[in-house]
Design a protein around this motif. Sequence first.
Motif, PDB file in Angstrom:
ATOM      1  N   ILE A  96      -6.783   1.824  -1.997  1.00  0.00           N
ATOM      2  CA  ILE A  96      -6.534   3.626  -1.813  1.00  0.00           C
ATOM      3  C   ILE A  96      -5.456   3.500  -0.533  1.00  0.00           C
ATOM      4  O   ILE A  96      -5.975   3.279   0.549  1.00  0.00           O
TER       5      ILE A  96
ATOM      6  N   TYR B 273      -9.376  14.249  -4.815  1.00  0.00           N
ATOM      7  CA  TYR B 273      -8.338  15.150  -4.207  1.00  0.00           C
ATOM      8  C   TYR B 273      -8.832  15.644  -2.802  1.00  0.00           C
ATOM      9  O   TYR B 273     -10.244  15.952  -2.735  1.00  0.00           O
ATOM     10  N   ASP B 274      -8.036  15.618  -1.869  1.00  0.00           N
ATOM     11  CA  ASP B 274      -8.536  16.492  -0.383  1.00  0.00           C
ATOM     12  C   ASP B 274      -8.369  18.027  -0.796  1.00  0.00           C
ATOM     13  O   ASP B 274      -7.363  18.354  -1.194  1.00  0.00           O
TER      14      ASP B 274
ATOM     15  N   LEU C  88      -4.856   8.811  -7.598  1.00  0.00           N
ATOM     16  CA  LEU C  88      -6.383   8.251  -7.434  1.00  0.00           C
ATOM     17  C   LEU C  88      -7.037   9.066  -8.404  1.00  0.00           C
ATOM     18  O   LEU C  88      -8.360   8.592  -8.933  1.00  0.00           O
TER      19      LEU C  88
ATOM     20  N   TYR D  94       4.534  11.569  -7.019  1.00  0.00           N
ATOM     21  CA  TYR D  94       3.771  10.185  -6.678  1.00  0.00           C
ATOM     22  C   TYR D  94       4.602   9.064  -6.870  1.00  0.00           C
ATOM     23  O   TYR D  94       4.292   8.031  -6.083  1.00  0.00           O
TER      24      TYR D  94
ATOM     25  N   ARG E 270      -3.753  11.846  -3.592  1.00  0.00           N
ATOM     26  CA  ARG E 270      -4.014  10.625  -2.907  1.00  0.00           C
ATOM     27  C   ARG E 270      -3.374   9.500  -3.776  1.00  0.00           C
ATOM     28  O   ARG E 270      -3.733   9.685  -5.057  1.00  0.00           O
TER      29      ARG E 270
ATOM     30  N   ASN F 177      -3.240   7.895   4.014  1.00  0.00           N
ATOM     31  CA  ASN F 177      -2.281   8.815   3.943  1.00  0.00           C
ATOM     32  C   ASN F 177      -0.944   8.787   4.650  1.00  0.00           C
ATOM     33  O   ASN F 177      -0.114   9.440   4.365  1.00  0.00           O
TER      34      ASN F 177
END
Length: 252
Positions: free
Chosen positions: A201, A247-248, A185, A139, A103, A204
């Motif tokens: 943030i 993180y996802d 992130l 990133y 992210r 996405n």
Amino acid sequence: MKKTLVVAALALLASMTVAHAEEVKVAVAANFYKPLQVLVKNYQQSSSDQVMLSVGSTGKLYAQIVNGAPFDIFLAADQKRPRKLVKAHVAVAGSEFTYAKGRLIFWSKQPKLIDGSERYLKEGKFNKLALANPKAAPYGAAAVATLKKLGLYNRLKDKFVFGQNIGQTYSYVSYGNVQQGFVALSQVYRNGKISTGSGWIVPNHYYPAIRQDAVLLSKSADNQAAKKFLAYLQSPKAKQIIHSFGYDVSDK
């Protein structure tokens, strides 16, 4: 005599343990360095293997691997480079997997400067904007995509200050060389919230998904310690730690 035998047995057991301990050399993208330090500490509570870390931008680490750098595992910040390594037979086909989905955050060390929205970014009342080199760091590419999505790229491009990787970019902002910038992130997030400073943030859908893949390098195809560490990264405990850094870790 018995005491001597016990001491000798303990010494033999210790030597056997050391003999079975192996070393795993991991090349890790800068955004994942802090989480990986925590993961390694957790892993070594139950393993005698030594995990050695080398950190840098995904692009630079990829170039080092292609040129023969002695790594066993590559934890990239994208999918593209691990796939290229597999295609070139530098990495083991079928060993790659997504260990995290990254992210992006627009962040400042200064509290309350950024109000959780893109307002401050759109106002553009600053002289410098830090981001990672988009050619080497995913990133950085995500930051560029975000600025283009918002229609701000051309207006702000003369203010860019590029870090070689996301670690250096974070250092620019955290040490005050640049007041604000786009960082991972994971660098500023702990246990469900921004841990320091202020930020927005980035949604996405503002940038291509940052699917971060791990891969076993071909020269280490028979390295059982490397295989064990990759298996650990896919365990529920490891995923819990990774998620705590923002993180996802979902399979979707």
